[in-house]
Design a protein around this motif. Sequence first.
Motif, PDB file in Angstrom:
ATOM      1  N   UNK A 121      23.727   4.232  82.718  1.00 62.86           N
ATOM      2  CA  UNK A 121      24.274   3.236  81.789  1.00 62.86           C
ATOM      3  C   UNK A 121      23.178   2.560  80.963  1.00 62.86           C
ATOM      4  N   UNK A 122      21.974   2.431  81.529  1.00 61.34           N
ATOM      5  CA  UNK A 122      20.906   1.716  80.817  1.00 61.34           C
ATOM      6  C   UNK A 122      20.075   2.657  79.937  1.00 61.34           C
ATOM      7  N   UNK A 123      20.300   3.966  80.064  1.00 55.23           N
ATOM      8  CA  UNK A 123      19.532   4.921  79.239  1.00 55.23           C
ATOM      9  C   UNK A 123      20.254   5.132  77.913  1.00 55.23           C
ATOM     10  N   UNK A 124      19.485   5.305  76.844  1.00 59.07           N
ATOM     11  CA  UNK A 124      20.141   5.601  75.554  1.00 59.07           C
ATOM     12  C   UNK A 124      20.069   7.112  75.346  1.00 59.07           C
ATOM     13  N   UNK A 125      21.115   7.788  75.815  1.00 62.14           N
ATOM     14  CA  UNK A 125      21.135   9.247  75.767  1.00 62.14           C
ATOM     15  C   UNK A 125      22.052   9.752  74.666  1.00 62.14           C
ATOM     16  N   UNK A 126      21.650  10.858  74.036  1.00 61.30           N
ATOM     17  CA  UNK A 126      22.530  11.564  73.090  1.00 61.30           C
ATOM     18  C   UNK A 126      23.654  12.200  73.915  1.00 61.30           C
ATOM     19  N   UNK A 127      24.807  12.528  73.280  1.00 57.22           N
ATOM     20  CA  UNK A 127      25.917  13.143  74.040  1.00 57.22           C
ATOM     21  C   UNK A 127      25.467  14.365  74.848  1.00 57.22           C
ATOM     22  N   UNK A 128      24.624  15.209  74.243  1.00 53.45           N
ATOM     23  CA  UNK A 128      24.179  16.414  74.956  1.00 53.45           C
ATOM     24  C   UNK A 128      23.353  16.049  76.187  1.00 53.45           C
ATOM     25  N   UNK A 129      22.513  15.030  76.060  1.00 53.98           N
ATOM     26  CA  UNK A 129      21.689  14.599  77.190  1.00 53.98           C
ATOM     27  C   UNK A 129      22.560  13.998  78.300  1.00 53.98           C
ATOM     28  N   UNK A 130      23.545  13.207  77.903  1.00 49.69           N
ATOM     29  CA  UNK A 130      24.459  12.596  78.882  1.00 49.69           C
ATOM     30  C   UNK A 130      25.221  13.691  79.645  1.00 49.69           C
ATOM     31  N   UNK A 131      25.649  14.727  78.922  1.00 42.18           N
ATOM     32  CA  UNK A 131      26.355  15.851  79.557  1.00 42.18           C
ATOM     33  C   UNK A 131      25.434  16.564  80.539  1.00 42.18           C
ATOM     34  N   UNK A 132      24.182  16.795  80.108  1.00 46.84           N
ATOM     35  CA  UNK A 132      23.230  17.496  80.975  1.00 46.84           C
ATOM     36  C   UNK A 132      22.986  16.700  82.256  1.00 46.84           C
ATOM     37  N   UNK A 133      22.808  15.406  82.136  1.00 47.97           N
ATOM     38  CA  UNK A 133      22.565  14.553  83.305  1.00 47.97           C
ATOM     39  C   UNK A 133      23.755  14.631  84.278  1.00 47.97           C
ATOM     40  N   UNK A 134      24.945  14.521  83.714  1.00 50.20           N
ATOM     41  CA  UNK A 134      26.162  14.603  84.512  1.00 50.20           C
ATOM     42  C   UNK A 134      26.251  15.957  85.229  1.00 50.20           C
ATOM     43  N   UNK A 135      25.945  17.024  84.468  1.00 51.08           N
ATOM     44  CA  UNK A 135      26.032  18.383  84.999  1.00 51.08           C
ATOM     45  C   UNK A 135      25.015  18.596  86.126  1.00 51.08           C
ATOM     46  N   UNK A 136      23.810  18.110  85.928  1.00 53.68           N
ATOM     47  CA  UNK A 136      22.764  18.287  86.952  1.00 53.68           C
ATOM     48  C   UNK A 136      23.141  17.544  88.239  1.00 53.68           C
ATOM     49  N   UNK A 137      23.633  16.315  88.092  1.00 49.56           N
ATOM     50  CA  UNK A 137      24.022  15.551  89.287  1.00 49.56           C
ATOM     51  C   UNK A 137      25.149  16.283  90.035  1.00 49.56           C
ATOM     52  N   UNK A 138      26.160  16.731  89.267  1.00 52.62           N
ATOM     53  CA  UNK A 138      27.296  17.422  89.889  1.00 52.62           C
ATOM     54  C   UNK A 138      26.864  18.750  90.513  1.00 52.62           C
ATOM     55  N   UNK A 139      25.892  19.405  89.899  1.00 49.15           N
ATOM     56  CA  UNK A 139      25.402  20.676  90.419  1.00 49.15           C
ATOM     57  C   UNK A 139      24.871  20.488  91.844  1.00 49.15           C
ATOM     58  N   UNK A 140      24.284  19.341  92.098  1.00 50.79           N
ATOM     59  CA  UNK A 140      23.806  19.030  93.448  1.00 50.79           C
ATOM     60  C   UNK A 140      24.959  18.612  94.361  1.00 50.79           C
ATOM     61  N   UNK A 141      25.743  17.643  93.893  1.00 55.66           N
ATOM     62  CA  UNK A 141      26.800  17.109  94.767  1.00 55.66           C
ATOM     63  C   UNK A 141      27.848  18.171  95.079  1.00 55.66           C
ATOM     64  N   UNK A 142      28.134  19.063  94.102  1.00 60.46           N
ATOM     65  CA  UNK A 142      29.136  20.116  94.305  1.00 60.46           C
ATOM     66  C   UNK A 142      28.569  21.309  95.077  1.00 60.46           C
ATOM     67  N   UNK A 143      27.277  21.300  95.327  1.00 59.28           N
ATOM     68  CA  UNK A 143      26.667  22.408  96.061  1.00 59.28           C
ATOM     69  C   UNK A 143      25.947  21.949  97.321  1.00 59.28           C
ATOM     70  N   UNK A 144      26.394  20.813  97.858  1.00 59.43           N
ATOM     71  CA  UNK A 144      25.980  20.471  99.208  1.00 59.43           C
ATOM     72  C   UNK A 144      24.879  19.451  99.379  1.00 59.43           C
ATOM     73  N   UNK A 145      24.398  18.841  98.281  1.00 61.20           N
ATOM     74  CA  UNK A 145      23.283  17.897  98.413  1.00 61.20           C
ATOM     75  C   UNK A 145      23.636  16.689  99.276  1.00 61.20           C
ATOM     76  N   UNK A 146      24.913  16.350  99.344  1.00 64.11           N
ATOM     77  CA  UNK A 146      25.312  15.171 100.115  1.00 64.11           C
ATOM     78  C   UNK A 146      25.698  15.521 101.558  1.00 64.11           C
ATOM     79  N   UNK A 147      25.534  16.801 101.930  1.00 57.72           N
ATOM     80  CA  UNK A 147      25.936  17.248 103.265  1.00 57.72           C
ATOM     81  C   UNK A 147      24.878  16.930 104.317  1.00 57.72           C
ATOM     82  N   UNK A 148      25.338  16.907 105.578  1.00 59.57           N
ATOM     83  CA  UNK A 148      24.389  16.769 106.696  1.00 59.57           C
ATOM     84  C   UNK A 148      23.632  18.093 106.843  1.00 59.57           C
ATOM     85  N   UNK A 149      22.518  18.066 107.563  1.00 56.82           N
ATOM     86  CA  UNK A 149      21.659  19.258 107.660  1.00 56.82           C
ATOM     87  C   UNK A 149      22.381  20.469 108.249  1.00 56.82           C
ATOM     88  N   UNK A 150      23.187  20.259 109.294  1.00 60.11           N
ATOM     89  CA  UNK A 150      23.869  21.411 109.898  1.00 60.11           C
ATOM     90  C   UNK A 150      24.882  22.028 108.932  1.00 60.11           C
TER      91      UNK A 150
END
Length: 675
Positions: A121-150
């Motif tokens: 919210x505090x960054x002044x991002x262009x639409x493409x940059x905002x999309x990339x940031x969103x995509x990168x975060x989701x790429x982690x969360x949707x692929x297990x970054x928030x999971x326990x080690x096992x």
Amino acid sequence: MKILTQHFNTKYDTAPFSQIKLEDYKPSFIENIASAKAEIDAIVNNPQSPTFANTIEVLDFSGNALDRLSSIFFNLNSAETSDEMQKIAQEVSPLLTEFSNDITLNSDLFKRVKSVFEQKESLTLMPEQATLLDKKFKNFSRNGALLSDDKKIRLREIDTELAKLKLTYGENVLAETNNYELIITEETDLKGLPEGTIEAAKSLANSKNTEGWIFTLDFPSYIPFVTYADNRELRKEIAIAAGKKAFKNNEYDNQENVLKIAKLRYERANLLGYETHSHFVLEERMAQNPDKVKSFLNDLLVKAKPAAEREFAELTAYAKELDGIDHLEKWDGAYYSEKLKQKLFNLDDEKLKPYFQLEKVLNGAFTIAQKLYGISFTEIFDIDKYHTEVTTYEVKDENNQLVAIFYADFFPRKGKRNGAWMTSFKSQYIKDGINERPHISNVCNFTKPTETKPSLLTFNEVTTLFHEFGHGLHGMLANTTYPSLSGTSVYWDFVELPSQIMENWCYEPEALALFANHYQTGEIIPQEFVEKIKESASFQEGLATLRQISFGLLDMAFHSNNPNGITDVKAFEKAVFENTTLYPDVAENCMSVSFSHIFQGGYSSGYYSYKWAEVLDADAFAYFQEKGIFDKEVATKFKENVLSKGGTEQPMVLYKRFRGQEPSPDALLKRAGLI
């Protein structure tokens, strides 16, 4: 080996196919993975606080050499494979899956990405940059970054197993396609078949030192056979052979692979906190969730089924009247449909084919692209190809600047999978002020030229060429900063819009005049043929729509429910098809085991997107028709808001910016003759 681990010292940085040896691939993958890991380590170990530039941006540009190597290798594994190459694919796929998991499950890297995401919210991002940031975060969360080690360990195991299973599934379908031949020795059994099909079958038999004629399950051989061969028993034989690919309880059987893939996808989705695989997939689609997809397909079913039933009754009555056939079977459908179409419209592919010489159709697609988007195509001979049949083109804009390199590969051969597709050997992106232009490829399977005839296309093949060329334009006209948002890197139910809209020009007299010339006389396609093409465009559209809906529903049945109760693939499929099937079931056949789109390709929980995109394309083309099919203003809007933008913003935002409103399904239903 070095050739695949560095920047290519070639014209336009094109792939140096002739210098690549099979034994180079695996060591190059290992080296490029190591280099990409080093780039990731550099991001993680950066002593500076995480920023968009030093974390998100650098991450998107990392692994460039590995991406290029992967695109070259896997593209050739589809278009020019061998047993040895398939063996390498089985060896390197787990390495790539492991590397991909190493990134998404890297907790230190995720911390940096999350830190930037939380400052969003505090960054002044262009639409493409905002999309990339969103995509990168989701790429982690949707692929297990928030999971326990096992759970992370289990996710890695699932992904490795899925990568191997999907490869094996595809190899089995290809092997089964290649292992079947229908050898005909009696000339009377060829009755009804087009001259060009007979000639191609003779040529294939000669090449194999076999007496007679050979027909195969490759589409240019199979489709004309089931459409034109008068011998019903032989149509039955080849149709059953096509339907039982990978369903014979032999070494190439895919039943177990289907169940394993469906169950592992379900387990993976559950692990990540999603109800089913479809819930996981559709979160990143225009459709958003399985209920919306099912309701979309079922609404279409309500509108299409009465039309399909009328058409089926008409076809049944026609077959009875013509040949006394009481019950239509699947191997009768294409045959009697073609005969009925000829009766109603006095139009058949054999009349049309002389006007659709492959080279002229391709040049027609080039001319239409030039009229719409101001780009020109020139064949070039000084860059490497992976096969002698491939042609290569330089694509330039009105200022003579390079737009793209285009590869065209149009004929079937042993190491090439069936079907038609667009792919890329190099993505477009902007780095250090340089706009790296893409290298795009269209791969199809059309009838080869013979000694007496050039390659002549059926009208269906003409629309296929335009469809893939539409995907190609989406890749070629890409103009984004980041590689992961470029070209066709868009939501799956949006990706078919650029391809399907291109098919519309095939029905327009103004466009046909540019390329539909008789290959011998040069005569432009007669106006009466053009009118009949337009009239016949909605012929049996109810049946065609019902078929597409059935495939979409089968996809959703496997992926939007818990598949652990499925024990018999055929019985499950039969139950799903019950409401959409009009032909009697064929006990020996099963579709799921060769439904490569969803079990090998990327269409799982996404097959509905063909129909979804048809709504978009009919609505978008209606805009062109209002203003003129070559209207520069509409074309520029489409290029600037759809084709060049890739996945930089939400698809509906881009579409509304082009069209000024949300799409209405009325244009599709009207075009299909369903309202």
